[in-house]
Design an enzyme around this catalytic site. Structure first.
Site, mmCIF file in Angstrom:
data_model
loop_
_atom_site.group_PDB
_atom_site.id
_atom_site.type_symbol
_atom_site.label_atom_id
_atom_site.label_comp_id
_atom_site.label_asym_id
_atom_site.label_seq_id
_atom_site.Cartn_x
_atom_site.Cartn_y
_atom_site.Cartn_z
ATOM 1 N N ASP A 242 67.968 27.812 -25.002
ATOM 2 C CA ASP A 242 68.076 27.236 -23.663
ATOM 3 C C ASP A 242 68.309 28.367 -22.667
ATOM 4 O OD1 ASP A 242 68.295 25.367 -21.655
ATOM 5 O OD2 ASP A 242 70.256 24.612 -22.269
ATOM 6 N N GLU B 292 64.929 31.082 -18.728
ATOM 7 C CA GLU B 292 63.907 31.215 -17.678
ATOM 8 C C GLU B 292 63.776 32.653 -17.140
ATOM 9 O OE1 GLU B 292 64.741 27.407 -18.618
ATOM 10 O OE2 GLU B 292 66.266 28.697 -17.732
ATOM 11 N N ASP C 260 -14.467 7.510 -32.224
ATOM 12 C CA ASP C 260 -13.875 6.224 -31.880
ATOM 13 C C ASP C 260 -13.948 5.311 -33.101
ATOM 14 O OD1 ASP C 260 -12.752 4.215 -30.388
ATOM 15 O OD2 ASP C 260 -14.517 3.858 -29.135
ATOM 16 N N GLU D 255 -10.136 3.542 -37.167
ATOM 17 C CA GLU D 255 -8.883 3.054 -37.751
ATOM 18 C C GLU D 255 -8.984 2.761 -39.245
ATOM 19 O OE1 GLU D 255 -10.236 1.783 -34.813
ATOM 20 O OE2 GLU D 255 -8.928 3.115 -33.670
ATOM 21 N N ASP E 81 -8.046 1.440 -25.381
ATOM 22 C CA ASP E 81 -8.730 0.537 -24.466
ATOM 23 C C ASP E 81 -7.716 -0.258 -23.659
ATOM 24 O OD1 ASP E 81 -11.311 -0.102 -26.955
ATOM 25 O OD2 ASP E 81 -11.036 1.550 -25.548
#
Length: 1601
Positions: A351, A354, A1226, A1229, A1333
């Site tokens: 304590d 400071e 084209d 797919e 498209d």
């Protein structure tokens, strides 16, 4: 001087000439009046990014230069707001801050946690002063604050490493001003994504906190002026007698002889040497105080002999040890050892450090000099440097007391730490200090000083604790019931309630709890909450471990957990223990209702175990004996049966409180020692796992977990099973109790040994977001669900959540790993199916044993593969660029992998953040012949990718959406699977890191995204072959992914020009007229297409009679700088008598056929080719036209080598007839106008056309054969392996791409471009893609942006949509807007369908033509930049069309119809408007600061524009810098990059001569000479241009300055 009507605002403020100028790393003072004299004219500036999140910059007298790195944007700490003043005894610096959310600075009493920025000044200088609520300085010195920027959680901390007296002013800008009277300006800026992360960064810098001994977490009693040991023992006994949990007793300075350290009063404290034994006998500890040295006496004499004192101080009544002196430390350690041998004690309380002095400086005062009376004194208490402390000219080893005063307590702590280690050896002790400095928390705790018994002090204690949590001192608390003054029963009662939850819980008041009476309300409520504290001590101790190990806070501000809720930013009358326990005390007299804020999370009242409301203030009823205490959902809190001391409680059985969150999940940890034992706890949907992560400590008390309480359990489980070392033990029903009213499950009388691994499983209900669909097909009902062994439970609000599955998997549905053991490069092990559940689909039996292989492919990529080891299954034949050598060094890998044994699952963890980015430890994993399903948790809600289908937003909606993937001739539409398959996604993590996941599987599949967040894959064949790339940035994810699948093709330069196409040209003249109109309008235009109209009856490689003169037109256009592209469909007519393409293909056996065991024939379909000698009646319905007029067509099998050879031959022969520059493939797919085959009857097992599980596809009721081939069709891989079309259907477009690209290059001898409709991962190596498209509609306009962003992720850079739409008639405004947007598509083509009006730029009016010309001129101007981006994509995998996280140009379209304004997001950074007007004929275009863009004067084709001068746009960043690159080659040569035939130039601007960039209008335009070509790889750097600062005129060839 400028007086205003506010007294807080300064009337005297700095003029602009007060500052320093920067020259390199040297700061030179500008001529200006001095403030206090001693100005230093030249300073050094040093800066470095010490870590990714820590910047240090230091301003001081000249010193060696260091590397200077910029602080990352945004500006968080902007010191340009005010001047730098640097004198010998006055330093000032100001900085603007990004928000008012400022926390920290100390030590003071801050009445609120968040600072008031209305001109508040806080002095910082350690001082023994009362914490009475003023703005004066107190015991510690903390020039550190944290700032929360906004709701994102982004935060930063600022630490000034300076120990001199200072003051800090906060003002409303918001801004901060530092004024200190010595040292240097040594700043650390700490960055974090959250406030908690900033604390962790700060503690990594100053040191993480010590773990206090377990007993120190118990309750403690102290008092100043007990008077004698008898009174101390009375206090101990009366509190023992009432059964108060209580571990520690203190004695204050009254135990000493005349208040002298290392003495005791032999009269009043005669038996003090035996007092510790007395306390230990009751399981308690003893702590004494050591404040200062009063002399003369033996300790004083020994210190004088050692020269231990601070010198030049009158040695009268007291002296002050100089703890910075090594000799003093030796003396201090020796004295503590001596005294401990005389008076045993367990810890020390230091304590008055400071340092405190009851004289001003000394008994003889202080000398008059500039240390005791400096030119400027901060606003410290008494405005006197040596008030209540030493003279500032006192000398210490570290320097003058003027400089090191605020380090006195810190140095005492360091010395005391040495002593404690000597005294207690390996046993952990405790230190408590009043004065502190950053770093003290490594050794000591702290209390908030000598408070008073007032209601204000009980309030102010919470902000004080929260601040010391920021400072790295988590062992913190206030004196309970106050230090000064008598306390009322009500105040002390309320303080005991809240103090029970201080980390350091000490009553330091003459009125201890028992003083109020054994049966008093205060005693009863104190015992109640202290028993809760002791119950939760294992959780509190674990929090201290996490503070020590990671820098986490213990007492935590609410805003640390809920920073996105601005209502929490100022909450400081409540606090958290860690993330999970919310404490709401009563802090006002006469109050029983508290306005408490409940953040956004489930919260359970600790005592009633009921849930409360959330994200709002509530009036919480807290009668005289109650405190608000709530557990957060998601927590697992370890507990222990309490006792009166921790010595006894640590022998008691342990338990768990599981508080389930909204997803019925929870997690937690337990740390236990002596030694190191830590376990991870987790609970998900009725399954608790307890894993010991480190277990070298075996508790001597044979501790076991006895009780488990589950809060938020929705139902009573029928069974509970404990599993330990593979042995399952049911919990007897008498040990299970469920409270349905409170939804609490109690499991009692367990014997789970601490440190062992267990699972506790109960079959309770599952949170709706944790349900994984067991019946994804339509028609689910309870009987079907239960027949699959799954759980049926109707959702709570089916009308509001219609997609939540009612049938879902039990937690143990799946597989179990068999002895998974990793090696240095991965894992390999088997998994066994849980035979408790039968196969769900009889026609597709589950496979019982699977093989799992996990490979650490590289530092940023891993692969895991799950397959049937007993039977070879189809695997995707797409070659990938897999590193030849796995990454065996774990230190280089960005990830860790964990394998959960049961249920089997793989976890992939990002090492840098701990984020789990893949976690398949989920129910429902299924692997059967025709149905495979796996789920994973996602680290966040931010998922991008999966295709090809129309998405309404780039960021996926996780609200139970399923997306099918199966390539199909399907125009874009919501949830309609389209042309390609891209089973890849990118995920953003909450840390803003990113990762990517590819499932290499080409079978029909779907993915379900749910709000868990989680993802479920379902595929109908193949294996599971996953690749994960770790980023960590989104751009790096794409780069790593394209490194795996192949970098995007570099298209020909001319292919970046504008393009026109139309299905429905009648003849050559129509194309010629269009060409002439475009030329006359002066609209840039590079490429003309011909759709299938040019063919005879739509037959590939033929020319129709109306287009016989097309070859001549093509030659003419090409001679004038144009290019031509033709369409080619894969389907070849088989009904011709003289058709070489079919004849030669049939001879070479290139067409897809049935397996021989079914039929030796081609699988015939129908597409565009017509029968010969027919006249098509287009008024008939479509199906009738197909039946009557469409020819039988065969489909080439492009996997086969002979097919590629045949395809090349046909293209080569067609090129002789008619020249072309690119090809458009084209219908691949592959598309067919009949379902499966002509006649619709597919041969072979029907289960392949109609699999047991049909993914969520468009027309899924029609089967997989819908509009394509039969799935039993047979194809052959290049090595001759036969495969079903069922497996490779999605690869048809992929297999078509490379043969077409190779043929184009072989035939033309140039690079050209191929555009394909169907794609698969790695297609981008050869082809670009258009989005199909589409329809002429406003929604298609903005959705095209999403499509381009997604194909950027997929590694196909050359992409775009049909501008103005393919189907339906285009509307004027929409088409114009689309032309503006389409001008910035990488693939920019206007294309519309047959029967619709023209929509090309010259089809409307002159206004339309002018707007199109203007925007296309911008495109052509920027083509060098676009081509450079294409090169970077090809070379490094960078994206061309990125999201807002990257890129140098951004466009903002007015997308809604009729809009003349657009709400656009402008990302962080500086952006320049490319145009200055925003009307219909202009597009919003912005250039990003920091980039240099190459450009070129445009022309009507790239053939001519490439001959024009080049230029640069230099867009300066906020820092006045910019950089860019420029790639150039011949634009059409094959493999110019690979062969080194190119020019690559880099540009950079570092600064612009000190001239403000705002004066330079932000951008420069300058012509450049044509670049030279280089055949080196890479080319040498070049100076392209330079300019002198004096002229600011660029001159090519001038020597650079």
């Amino acid at each position: 001087w400028d007086p205003v009507d506010e007294i807080n605002i300064p009337w005297c403020f700095f003029s602009l000439n007060h500052n320093y100028e920067v020259s390199s790393a040297v700061l030179k003072r500008r001529p200006a009046p001095t403030l206090f004299g001693g100005d230093i004219e030249q300073l050094s500036f040093q800066a470095e990014m010490q870590t990714q999140n820590r910047l240090r910059f230091k301003v001081g007298p000249p010193a060696p230069r260091r590397v200077i790195n910029p602080l990352p944007a945004p500006r968080r700490f902007d010191t340009t707001v005010g001047p730098l003043v640097f004198a010998d005894q006055y330093l000032q610096l100001s900085a603007k801050l990004p928000s008012h959310n400022i926390y920290g600075l100390g030590e003071h009493v801050h009445q609120n946690f968040r600072h008031d920025t209305n001109w508040k000044t806080w002095p910082i200088f350690t001082r023994d002063s009362f914490p009475n609520g003023g703005t004066h300085n107190l015991y510690g010195h903390y020039p550190y604050f944290a700032c929360l920027e906004d709701e994102s959680g982004a935060s930063f901390g600022v630490f000034l490493m300076n120990s001199n007296a200072m003051e800090v002013t906060l003002q409303p800008a918001p801004a901060v001003t530092y004024r200190t009277i010595g040292g240097v300006l040594d700043f650390y800026i700490l960055l974090g994504d959250t406030p908690e992360a900033v604390v962790q960064e700060f503690l990594e810098l100053v040191g993480r906190p010590v773990i206090p001994p377990y007993w120190s977490l118990g309750f403690q009693l102290s008092r100043w002026d007990y008077g004698n040991l008898t009174e101390v023992k009375k206090t101990v006994e009366r509190n023992r007698e009432i059964g108060l949990p209580y571990d520690v007793q203190y004695t204050d300075i009254d135990y000493m002889e005349d208040k002298k350290d290392f003495t005791y009063n032999a009269v009043n404290f005669t038996e003090l040497p035996q007092f510790a034994d007395y306390m230990h006998a009751g399981g308690q500890k003893y702590i004494l105080i050591l404040p200062r040295i009063n002399g003369p006496y033996e300790s004083y004499d020994r210190g004088t002999q050692k020269k231990a004192w601070v010198t030049e101080v009158w040695p009268g009544l007291a002296v002050f040890p100089d703890y910075t002196n090594p000799a003093c430390i030796e003396w201090w350690v020796d004295e503590i050892q001596r005294f401990h041998q005389e008076v045993k004690h367990d810890a020390l309380w230091i304590d008055m450090n400071e340092v405190s002095n009851f004289q001003k400086g000394s008994v003889n005062g202080c000398s008059i000099n500039n240390l005791n009376d400096p030119p400027f004194t901060p606003r410290i208490l008494d405005n006197l440097m040596y008030s209540k402390t030493l003279c500032m000219d006192a000398k210490q080893t570290w320097g003058s007391h003027y400089d090191v005063h605020s380090l006195y307590g810190y140095s005492m702590v360091l010395a005391t730490e040495v002593a404690l280690k000597k005294v207690f050896g390996n046993n952990r002790s405790l230190m408590l200090t009043r004065s502190s400095f950053p770093g003290v928390g490594k050794y000591s705790g702290h209390w908030l000083g000598d408070n008073a018994a007032t209601w204000n002090d009980i309030k102010w204690a919470i902000p004080g604790m929260l601040e010391f949590s920021l400072f790295g001192v988590p062992y913190i608390g206030a004196d309970i019931c106050g230090f000064f003054d008598d306390v009322s029963e009500e105040l002390c009662r309320r303080w005991m309630q809240v103090g029970a939850f201080y980390p350091f819980s000490r009553n330091h008041n003459p009125q201890d709890p028992a003083w109020f009476g054994e049966d008093s309300l205060l005693v009863n409520t104190s015992k109640h909450y202290l028993n809760i504290r002791y119950t939760l001590l294992p959780y509190l101790y674990t929090l201290f471990y996490k503070a020590h190990a990671y820098g986490d806070t213990v007492v935590r501000p609410v805003m640390h957990e809920f920073y996105s809720d601005s209502a929490t930013w100022a909450v400081d009358r409540q606090f958290l223990w860690g993330p999970y326990l919310l404490i709401t005390p009563v802090l006002d007299p006469g109050v029983e209702t508290v306005a408490a804020y409940i953040p956004d999370s489930p919260w359970y009242d600790y005592e009633t175990v009921r849930m409360t409301t959330r994200r709002q203030y509530i009036n919480m009823y807290l009668p005289a004996d109650k405190l608000g205490l709530h557990i957060r959902g998601g927590a697992i809190l370890p507990t222990q049966r309490p006792a009166v001391t921790t010595v006894y409680s640590r022998k008691n059985p342990m338990g768990l409180i599981i508080a389930l969150d909204d997803n019925e999940q929870a997690a937690g940890e337990l740390f236990w020692d002596d030694g190191e034992s830590r376990g991870r706890l987790a609970s998900v949907s009725g399954l608790l796992t307890m894993n010991a992560l480190h277990s070298t400590y075996v508790d001597p008390n044979d501790l076991r977990f006895e009780n488990i309480t589950v809060l938020g359990a929705n139902s009573m489980p029928t069974t509970i099973v404990v599993t330990h070392k593979g042995v399952e033990t049911p919990v007897p029903s008498q040990n299970i109790w469920y409270n349905g009213d409170k939804k609490v499950l109690y499991i009692r009388n367990l014997t789970l040994l601490l440190g062992q691994n267990y699972t506790v499983k109960w079959n309770g209900s599952v949170s709706e977001t944790e349900r994984f669909d067991c019946h994804p097909e339509e028609g689910s009902d309870a009987d079907k669900c239960l027949a699959r062994g799954c759980i049926w439970n109707v959702s709570e609000n089916p009308s509001e959540t219609p997609r939540v599955p009612w049938c879902f998997y039990p937690n143990d549905y799946g597989y179990k790993a068999v002895s998974p053991t990793p090696d240095t490069t991965g894992w390999s092990f088997e998994i066994q199916r849980n035979a408790r559940y039968r196969s769900q689909r009889l026609e597709s039996p589950d496979i019982n044993t699977l093989r799992v292989e996990i490979k650490y492919l590289s530092a940023d990529m891993l692969q895991f593969k799950i397959y049937d080891p007993a039977n070879k299954r189809y695997e995707v034949p797409v070659p990938l660029n897999i590193p030849p050598t796995p990454e065996a060094d774990p230190n280089k890998r960005l990830y860790d992998v964990e394998v959960n044994e049961q249920p089997f699952g793989i976890k992939v963890i990002r090492k840098s953040t701990g984020t789990v980015i893949w976690d398949s430890t989920l129910p429902g994993f299924t692997f059967s012949d025709l149905f495979i399903q796996i789920s994973t948790r996602l680290p966040s809600n931010y998922i991008y990718g999966f295709g090809e289908t129309e998405h309404s937003s780039y960021h996926h909606d996780l609200n139970w959406h399923t997306w099918g993937m199966f390539s199909k001739d399907q125009p874009p539409g919501y949830k309609m699977n389209c042309y390609g398959v891209q089973p890849f996604y990118m995920g953003l993590e909450n840390t803003m890191d990113a990762h990517g996941v590819l499932l290499l599987n080409s079978n029909a599949m779907d993915v379900t995204l749910q709000p868990t967040p989680a993802l479920t894959y379902r595929t109908v064949g193949g294996i599971l072959d996953f690749f994960i790339v770790m980023g960590p940035t989104p751009e790096q994810v794409v780069q790593e992914y394209t490194e795996l699948v192949g970098r995007p093709v570099l298209p020909a330069y001319w292919s970046l020009g504008f393009q026109l196409c139309r299905y429905g040209y009648q003849n050559t003249m129509e194309i010629e007229n269009l060409y002439n109109e475009m030329r006359n309008a002066g609209i840039p235009y590079d490429i003309q297409y011909a759709d299938i109209d040019y063919m005879e009856r739509q037959l590939d490689f033929t020319i129709d009679k109306d287009f016989q003169d097309l070859p001549e037109l093509v030659n003419t256009m090409r001679s004038e700088g144009m290019r031509f592209i033709f369409i080619l469909d894969p389907a070849i007519s088989g009904n011709e008598t003289d058709y070489p393409a079919f004849t030669r293909g049939h001879e070479k056996d290139v067409f897809i056929k049935w397996p021989l065991e079914l039929e030796d024939d081609i699988v015939w379909g129908k597409v565009w080719p017509d029968f010969p000698n027919v006249t098509v009646d287009e008024s008939l319905d479509w199906d009738t036209q197909v039946e009557l007029y469409r020819a039988y067509t065969a489909f080439p099998d492009f996997f086969r080598n002979q097919t590629a050879e045949w395809w090349l031959q046909e293209i080569k022969e067609f090129y002789v007839k008619m020249k072309f520059d690119g090809l458009w493939i084209d219908m691949n797919e592959p598309a067919s106008f009949v379902h499966g085959t002509v006649g619709g009857k597919c041969l072979g097992p029907e289960k392949y056309d109609y699999p047991p599980y049909m993914p969520q596809l468009e027309s899924k009721n029609e089967g997989l054969k819908h509009k394509t081939l039969c799935m039993n069709s047979e194809q052959f891989l290049a090595d001759g392996t036969p495969v079903k079309h069922f497996d490779v259907h999605n690869l048809y477009g992929w297999s078509h791409a490379k043969p077409t690209y190779d043929a184009l290059l072989a035939v033309t001898g140039e690079r050209g471009v191929v555009v394909s409709r169907s794609t698969y991962p790695s297609s981008g190596k050869w082809v670009g893609h258009w989005l199909g498209d589409n329809t002429s509609g406003w929604d298609q306009l903005f959705k095209s942006i999403i499509g381009m962003l997604e194909f950027s992720l997929f590694g196909i850079s050359y992409t775009g949509a049909d501008i103005c739409g393919f189907f339906n008639s285009a509307e004027y405004e929409m088409c114009l807007r689309w032309m503006q947007l389409g001008a910035f598509y990488p693939y920019s083509r206007n294309h519309n369908g047959k029967g619709n009006p023209r929509q090309d730029p010259v089809a409307w009016n002159s206004t339309f033509a002018e707007a199109s010309r203007n925007v296309l001129n911008i495109r052509y101007t920027l083509l060098p930049y676009l081509y450079t981006l294409m090169f970077e994509a090809h070379a490094t995998g960078s994206t061309v069309v990125p999201s807002l996280r990257k890129g140098a140009i951004i466009t903002h379209l007015s997308l809604p119809q009729g809009a003349r304004e657009v709400t656009a997001y402008v990302p962080e950074g500086r952006w320049y408007d490319y145009n200055t007007v925003r009307v219909l004929k202009h597009i919003n275009l912005h250039v990003r600061g920091g980039y240099i863009l190459p450009w070129q004067t445009p022309e009507n084709t790239t053939h001519y524009s490439r001959k024009n001068p080049l230029g640069l746009i230099v867009a300066l960043s906020d820092a006045g810098a910019a950089q860019g690159t420029f790639f150039w080659d011949d634009g059409q040569g094959i493999d110019t990059y690979e062969n080194g035939m190119y020019l690559l130039t880099s540009f950079s601007v570092q600064q612009v001569c000190g001239v403000r960039d705002t004066e330079l209008n932000g951008a420069y335009f300058r012509s450049l000479p044509p670049p030279r070509y280089y055949a080196t790889h890479p080319p040498p750097p070049q100076i392209i241009r330079s300019f002198t600062c004096s002229e600011l005129r660029p001159v090519v060839g001038q020597k650079a300055n």
